[in-house]
Structures are given as structure tokens and as C-alpha cells.
Enzyme design. Structure first.
Site, short mmCIF file in Angstrom:
data_model
loop_
_atom_site.label_atom_id
_atom_site.label_comp_id
_atom_site.label_asym_id
_atom_site.label_seq_id
_atom_site.Cartn_x
_atom_site.Cartn_y
_atom_site.Cartn_z
NE ARG A 1 82.97 -34.13 -25.00
CZ ARG A 1 83.20 -33.69 -26.22
NH1 ARG A 1 84.37 -33.18 -26.52
NH2 ARG A 1 82.27 -33.80 -27.15
NE ARG B 1 65.86 -20.93 -31.73
CZ ARG B 1 67.16 -21.19 -31.86
NH1 ARG B 1 68.01 -20.20 -32.18
NH2 ARG B 1 67.63 -22.40 -31.70
CD GLU C 1 74.61 -18.95 -36.82
OE1 GLU C 1 75.44 -19.50 -37.58
OE2 GLU C 1 74.00 -19.56 -35.93
NE ARG D 1 76.53 -20.75 -34.79
CZ ARG D 1 76.31 -22.04 -35.00
NH1 ARG D 1 77.15 -22.93 -34.54
NH2 ARG D 1 75.26 -22.44 -35.66
CG ASP E 1 72.94 -33.06 -36.98
OD1 ASP E 1 73.04 -31.86 -37.29
OD2 ASP E 1 73.30 -33.52 -35.87
NE ARG F 1 72.64 -35.21 -23.37
CZ ARG F 1 73.92 -35.47 -23.53
NH1 ARG F 1 74.65 -35.92 -22.53
NH2 ARG F 1 74.50 -35.29 -24.69
CE1 TYR G 1 69.57 -28.49 -37.08
CE2 TYR G 1 70.19 -30.53 -35.99
CZ TYR G 1 70.51 -29.45 -36.78
OH TYR G 1 71.78 -29.33 -37.29
#
Ligand code: FDA
Length: 388
Positions: A179, A258, A312, A289, A362, A175, A360
Site C-alpha cells: 500500500r 497444513r 502459533e 505469531r 473465510d 500477489r 480455504y
């Protein structure tokens, strides 16, 4: 001979949560880590020149809607009221992310309300059908239309993956949330904030228990140290949070990751970019970034004549590079299944964390999944925990 009830390999959030919970229930836990510091990728340190807290392995923002995890982490640290917001530079102009009504109206020089913006993007997205998209580019266009895709997704994604998005599978994105309000808070979670005294103080408090011993610069695969794989597996229960393919000596092939390269610079000014994270959406900037760490803690009294920034860069990991994000190709998924079968028959060892499960996670997910392991799997390994 290791004299502990449990050996935890890896002192990241997963390993420390398991260790703390087990020690709290009266067990003697040995935690080893191959690095010279504890805390895994959440580790942070004070930059000596500026006094600013720097996240060595990339910016870490804590957020969760899991009440159990929130209650647990608050035992070790207070949190600031930091709310994460990200901006992106595209063709010399700065836009708010995630794409929201502000981004859409700035980009199209328009003043649309939510319904008009929704209708505009739906019309532009009509070029491809999401369900039959053949690559990431077609998928991206089918989700948000070509103009926004080309501005904010195409080149950024190409930099992240060192691959043209027409060569990437559509599944890389499921997705692209837009917003239809001006809300540009990055996370939607109930709780968000940064540890008041920094990540390392938080991680050290988790390990600060009389039942826990931490040994740093100690590699599980180094036969020269006593808590190594061949001396411990089958002898003492092990929770392993290192790379799953490494554990089995890459017998099913290497899982691909990665990695990131970070380039830090101290600047003789008080403020470089006015915000913690600025993305660079275009291909003419090699980095993805820039982080400016002073902005993560506006409540701190940092010096105003110097700042530290970190650029980065993203690329595929090779050899000894730090593994950061699973690539997850079809071959990786096949290999992972083969490794999972091996982990199931590896008696006396539980595999957890982002490296041990090749996903991954969090921080709140790593902590939540460690708490579940302590409840559900660890008692099979350590019968003294059953019935607690
Ligand atoms: P983690 O990698 O932290 O710890 C594993 C430990 O095992 C390491 O310390 C390693 O040295 C050790 N180890 C490996 N092999 C070993 C061996 N052979 N012997 C001994 N020790 C060994 N999350 C979030 O909530 N908000 C965020 O903003 C971010 N940001 C972010 C940025 C980047 C660039 C990355 C890559 C990740 C994030 N994360 C994040 C995710 C966060 O880093 C993640 O949730 C935790 O690191 C997971 O903790 P683990 O303990 O699973 O692994």
C-alpha cells in the site's frame, strides 16, 4: 432410524447456515458433529483463569463486503467496531503490516512519498521477471524486491511451510500487496467487527430453533451411532461438511493440509504486546505469531492483572491432526478432481464448507456459499423447498 428431513454433518458456519435456513422453512434438521462443541473452527470459549474470550482454533476476525451475508449474520449477533491491524517483529524492530508506506520508510530509513516508494520498489523488483519466476523466492523478489522480501516474506514463509521458499512453487503467492499510503487496516471490506457476545453465543443462536436438533460427540463414520453414513445415505438427504477424502475412505489418496499447534500461556501482567496479533518474521523464532486475545475486545471490562497469549506454530498435518489450510500441490489438485467426480455421482448427498470442498474459506465465504446451496442445490434434494 433417523427421523429428520435433513441430516447436516458438521456444525461449523456452513452446516449451521444450511440447518438454520432449512429449519426456518419448516424442515426438521438433525446436525451432528464429532467434536464436543458446536461451531467448527470459529468456536471460542472463556479462559477460566483470566475471563478472556479465546478462539480455540486460531484468531477469527469477521469481515465481509457481501451485503446478503452481512444482513444474514446480523440476525444472530451485533458486531463491535473492531478493525484488525497486524504488526511484525523483524530483527528486534516492529513494523506495520500489510507492507505500506510506513513499513517502507521505516525499513529504508527514508521519507518517501508514494511515487518515490513505488519507483524504489520497482527498481528493486527488476531482478526477476514475475512471469518466468521458477520458485516462490524469485516470485517474491519480482513483486517487492529483495530487501523487503528477505525481511518480511522469506523466513516467515519458510516457517509456515517448513520448506525453503526456493523449493516452493511460485504459485503459492500470486500477489504481495504493497500500500502506497499509511493505511494499515488489514481488511478492505465494507463491514468488519467481532460478535459482541462472542462467537459461541452467535453460533448457538443459529442453532437455537425448534426445528434443529444438535448431537455433539457424534461421528458420521461411527457405525455405533444411528445417524452414521451407511444408515443415512440414500435414506435421508445429507449435507456433508467434513473432509471429502474421508467420506470416500481416501479412495483417491489423502488430500494434504497444513495444521497449526497452539501454545497458550497466562501471564501475570495486564498487557503483553499492546496489540492483538504480532507476527514474527525471522527464522530464529520458531512460532509465526502471538495472539493476545484481550485486545480483540477493548470495549470489555477484562481484569487488568492477567492476560492470555497464544503462540502459533505451523506444520504439515499428519494422521489425526486438525486440517487447517489446504496445501494444494499438483497431486492434491488431481485428487480433488477425482473426488469431485465422485461427489457428483453420490446421490442424496451435497458436499460443502472448507473441508467438504478442500478450499480455504473465510467465514463470510462459508456462510455465503451455504446460502447459495440452500437456494440452488438443496431444492433438488428436498423438493418441498422448491418454489419457496
Ligand atoms: P468448520 O471446519 O468450521 O466446520 C466443520 C465441522 O465438521 C467441524 O465442527 C468438524 O468437527 C465437523 N466434522 C468433520 N468431520 C466430521 C464427521 N466425520 N462427523 C461429524 N462432524 C464432522 N475466517 C475468517 O473469516 N476470519 C478469520 O480471521 C479466520 N481465521 C482463521 C484462522 C484459522 C487458523 C483457520 C484454520 C481458519 C480461519 N478462518 C477465518 C476460516 C474459518 O474457520 C472458516 O471459514 C470456517 O471454519 C468454515 O466453516 P465450515 O463449516 O466450512 O468448517
Amino acid at each position: 432410524m433417523v427421523s429428520a428431513d435433513l441430516l447436516v454433518v458438521g456444525s461449523g458456519f456452513f452446516g449451521l447456515t444450511v440447518a438454520e435456513r432449512a429449519a426456518e422453512r419448516g424442515l426438521k434438521v438433525l446436525v451432528i458433529d464429532r467434536r464436543d462443541h458446536l461451531g467448527g473452527n470459529a468456536y471460542s470459549e472463556t479462559d477460566p483463569e483470566t475471563g478472556i474470550e479465546v478462539h480455540r482454533y486460531g484468531a477469527h476476525l469477521f469481515h465481509t463486503s457481501n451485503e446478503r451475508v452481512w444482513e444474514y449474520v446480523n440476525r444472530f449477533t451485533d458486531f463491535t467496531d473492531y478493525e484488525h491491524r497486524v504488526y511484525t517483529t523483524h530483527r528486534g524492530e516492529v513494523f506495520p503490516l500489510p507492507i505500506n508506506l510506513g513499513t517502507v520508510n521505516q525499513f529504508f530509513r527514508s521519507a518517501h512519498g508514494p511515487d518515490a516508494a513505488r519507483a524504489l520498489l520497482a527498481e528493486q523488483a527488476d531482478e526477476f521477471d514475475s512471469s518466468t519466476a521458477r520458485n516462490l523466492e524469485e516470485k517474491g523478489i519480482s513483486l517487492i524486491g529483495r530487501p523487503l522480501y528477505e525481511a518480511f516474506i522469506r523466513d516467515y514463509t519458510a516457517k509456515q511451510w517448513q520448506t525453503d521458499p526456493t523449493e516452493l512453487p511460485p504459485e503459492v503467492i500470486s500477489r504481495l500487496p504493497v500500500r502506497y499510503t499509511y493505511d494499515n487496516r488489514y481488511f478492505n471490506d465494507t463491514h468488519e467487527g467481532l460478535p459482541v457476545d462472542g462467537y459461541t453465543a452467535w453460533l448457538e443462536r443459529m442453532a437455537d430453533h425448534p426445528g434443529i436438533e444438535v448431537r455433539l460427540s457424534t461421528d458420521f463414520f461411527d457405525e455405533g451411532q444411528e445417524a452414521n453414513k451407511s444408515a443415512t445415505v440414500g435414506v435421508v438427504p445429507v449435507v456433508y461438511t467434513g473432509p471429502v477424502d474421508r467420506y470416500f475412505d481416501y479412495a483417491e489418496g489423502r488430500l494434504s493440509w497444513r495444521t497449526l499447534d497452539f501454545e497458550s500461556e497466562v501471564l501475570p501482567i495486564g498487557d503483553f504486546q499492546g496489540t492483538p496479533v504480532m507476527n514474527y518474521a525471522d527464522s530464529d523464532t520458531a512460532y509465526t505469531r502471538i495472539h493476545e486475545f484481550r485486545h480483540f475486545h477493548p470495549e470489555r471490562d477484562y481484569r487488568s492483572d492477567k492476560t492470555i497469549i497464544m503462540r502459533e506454530f505451523s506444520r504439515f498435518a499428519e494422521g489425526d491432526d486438525e486440517p487447517y489450510y489446504p496445501v494444494n500441490t499438483p497431486e492434491d489438485r488431481e485428487r480433488l478432481l477425482a473426488y469431485r467426480r465422485r461427489t457428483e455421482s453420490e446421490s442424496g448427498v451435497l458436499f460443502g464448507g472448507r473441508l467438504g470442498t478442500y478450499q480455504y474459506l473465510d467465514m463470510h465465504m462459508a456462510i455465503g456459499s451455504a446460502l447459495s446451496m440452500v437456494d440452488n442445490q438443496l431444492p433438488d434434494l428436498l423438493p418441498s423447498l422448491a418454489g419457496d
